[in-house]
Design a protein around this motif. Structure first.
Motif, short mmCIF file in Angstrom:
data_model
loop_
_atom_site.label_atom_id
_atom_site.label_comp_id
_atom_site.label_asym_id
_atom_site.label_seq_id
_atom_site.Cartn_x
_atom_site.Cartn_y
_atom_site.Cartn_z
N GLU A 157 0.80 -1.22 0.00
CA GLU A 157 0.00 0.00 0.00
C GLU A 157 0.84 1.28 0.00
N GLN A 158 2.12 1.15 0.22
CA GLN A 158 2.97 2.33 0.35
C GLN A 158 3.23 2.98 -1.00
N ASP A 159 3.33 4.31 -0.98
CA ASP A 159 3.64 5.08 -2.18
C ASP A 159 5.15 5.07 -2.37
N ARG A 160 5.62 4.25 -3.31
CA ARG A 160 7.06 4.08 -3.50
C ARG A 160 7.74 5.34 -3.99
N SER A 161 6.99 6.22 -4.60
CA SER A 161 7.58 7.47 -5.05
C SER A 161 7.98 8.36 -3.88
N GLN A 162 7.42 8.07 -2.70
CA GLN A 162 7.71 8.85 -1.51
C GLN A 162 8.85 8.26 -0.67
N TRP A 163 9.39 7.13 -1.09
CA TRP A 163 10.53 6.58 -0.38
C TRP A 163 11.72 7.52 -0.54
N ASP A 164 12.53 7.63 0.48
CA ASP A 164 13.66 8.55 0.47
C ASP A 164 14.75 8.05 -0.48
N GLN A 165 14.84 8.68 -1.64
CA GLN A 165 15.77 8.21 -2.66
C GLN A 165 17.24 8.39 -2.24
N SER A 166 17.51 9.41 -1.46
CA SER A 166 18.87 9.62 -1.00
C SER A 166 19.33 8.47 -0.10
N LEU A 167 18.44 8.05 0.82
CA LEU A 167 18.78 6.93 1.70
C LEU A 167 18.91 5.63 0.91
N LEU A 168 18.06 5.46 -0.11
CA LEU A 168 18.16 4.25 -0.94
C LEU A 168 19.50 4.20 -1.67
N MET A 169 19.95 5.33 -2.18
CA MET A 169 21.24 5.37 -2.87
C MET A 169 22.38 5.07 -1.89
N ARG A 170 22.27 5.63 -0.70
CA ARG A 170 23.30 5.33 0.30
C ARG A 170 23.32 3.84 0.63
N GLY A 171 22.14 3.27 0.71
CA GLY A 171 22.06 1.84 1.00
C GLY A 171 22.72 1.00 -0.09
N LEU A 172 22.48 1.34 -1.34
CA LEU A 172 23.09 0.60 -2.44
C LEU A 172 24.60 0.77 -2.44
N GLN A 173 25.08 1.98 -2.10
CA GLN A 173 26.52 2.19 -2.02
C GLN A 173 27.14 1.35 -0.90
N GLN A 174 26.46 1.29 0.23
CA GLN A 174 26.97 0.48 1.34
C GLN A 174 26.93 -1.00 0.99
N LEU A 175 25.94 -1.40 0.22
CA LEU A 175 25.85 -2.81 -0.18
C LEU A 175 27.03 -3.18 -1.08
N GLU A 176 27.46 -2.26 -1.91
CA GLU A 176 28.64 -2.50 -2.74
C GLU A 176 29.89 -2.66 -1.87
#
Length: 423
Positions: free
Chosen positions: A270-289
């Motif tokens: 039900e969550q609006d994915r467009s409202q997810w914090d894109q900056s935090l998502l990018m940081r997460g992907l960088q940390q995953l690398e």
């Protein structure tokens, strides 16, 4: 706003965000055996600021001022502690040096100050302390939370938190603990305990166990800040730490969308994915690398991978559910737990259907750890609802409502139950 109100607002802000830094610095100077004294000094410096700043004006470097140096002579603590009178001149000199250094930098969160905070984290998270004491002590001494705030966060009485803290401090005094970063050889073993505590801290904020709030954002933010400290250092920034930080970033990116404007729970679908914090998502992907370096595969790697599948999917329907089942299988093999098995059942229901997932819940119902866990009957209710077995689903929703959970979760379950009754 009056001058008094401005001062109070500033002091409360500084105290909230820098009390942990102050405690770490002063404990480094006073010694762990005087941890209670350090807390008194920090409290009295706050009182002194509230008393003097409205008349003398806010100092140019307020954060530096709050680490008492020359002004420590005005505090009432030292004269009351006869054991400290003999070291007072030396102590004042060291504090004066620290204040002069702080005034030049306005207390940046780096270098020696960062080392002191990390050392304090390792003390608070020592494996010799009980789990609940480690979390409480970390919040109190590293994060500057009051006893009342910790009690509210964990929904227990203040006296219970106070007793945990007393026992933990006694164990530190009697156990000969040192306020120093572990040696490179000690870090891998000690780091696991620290990561466990910080993950528990984040989860307590992310999924509160009861009360009116579904999310306690200040706990999540503090957990992220402390894991960031670990990740930034070469000796503690191991791949598994980057994996944990990636996981926290992925989870935190969705915090604001877990409830609607009325405070009602919103499921992932039900969550609006467009409202997810894109900056935090990018940081997460960088940390995953960064977490991919080396050969170690920790449970944090797998949990971060699971979270990444969710946050990178364009929609709930387009989620790679078979991949999630595979990851949950790996996670269960590495770190088996009833919660992991329950989450696997949810993913399995999206691959093999609700009937297949329902069979796996029969075994989980025997797990003592899930006896009063509201999500077990809630998941069963949802599977039964999807199978059209509505009376059985209603019974399970009633069981979930009766179990401990947050008010938003209970309202959600009641709403689902009412929907069944209307069908």
């Amino acid at each position: 706003m009056s001058a008094d109100q401005q001062v109070r607002q500033l002091v409360e802000h500084l105290f909230r965000h820098h009390a942990g830094q102050m405690l770490a610095t002063l404990t480094h100077l006073f010694g762990l055996e005087h941890l209670d004294l350090v807390e008194e000094v920090v409290q009295e410096s706050l009182i002194l600021a509230l008393r003097q700043w409205p008349f003398q004006g806010i100092p140019d470097h307020p954060r530096a001022w709050l680490i008492p140096a020359a002004s420590i002579k005005d505090l009432d603590v030292l004269p009351r502690r006869s054991t400290l009178r003999r070291i007072e001149p030396e102590l004042l000199q060291r504090l004066q040096q620290r204040q002069e250094q702080a005034e030049l930098t306005d207390l940046p969160e780096s270098g020696e100050l960062e080392d002191e905070q990390l050392a304090m984290i390792f003390v608070c998270c020592d494996p010799a302390l009980a789990d609940e004491a480690r979390v409480a002590l970390t919040l109190k001494t590293v994060s500057g939370f009051s006893v009342a705030e910790i009690a509210r966060a964990f929904l227990v009485e203040e006296t219970a938190i106070a007793q945990r803290l007393v026992r933990a401090k006694r164990r530190i005094r009697e156990g000969g603990f040192r306020l120093a970063l572990p040696s490179p050889a000690e870090i891998p073993g000690r780091l696991d305990s620290v990561m466990q505590v910080l993950y528990l801290l984040f989860n307590e904020g992310y999924g509160a166990h009861g009360g009116e709030e579904l999310v306690r954002g200040e706990l999540c933010s503090e957990a992220i800040r402390l894991v960031q400290l670990l990740a930034l250092r070469p000796d503690t920034g191991l791949p598994k730490v980057h994996a944990l930080l990636a996981l926290l970033y992925f989870q935190a990116a969705r915090l604001e969308t877990r409830q609607d404007s009325a405070g009602n729970l919103l499921l992932l679908e039900e969550q609006d994915r467009s409202q997810w914090d894109q900056s935090l998502l990018m940081r997460g992907l960088q940390q995953l690398e960064l977490a991919a370096a080396g050969d170690e595969l920790s449970e944090y790697h797998l949990q971060a991978a699971i979270a990444s599948v969710h946050v990178t999917s364009p929609s709930f329907a387009d989620t790679d559910w078979p991949r999630l089942v595979e990851l949950y299988d790996l996670l269960f093999d590495l770190a088996p737990s009833p919660i992991v098995a329950l989450n696997r059942s949810i993913a399995l229901s999206m691959v093999a259907g609700p009937a297949a997932a329902l069979k796996t819940l029969d075994e989980l119902s025997l797990e003592p750890a899930l006896k009063n866990y509201h999500l077990l009957p809630a998941v069963r209710a949802d599977l039964l609802r999807r199978l059209g077995r509505l009376p059985e689903a209603a019974t399970c929703y009633q069981q979930a409502i009766a179990a401990p959970c947050t008010d938003p979760e209970r309202r959600f379950l009641q709403r689902r139950l009412q929907e069944l009754q209307c069908d």
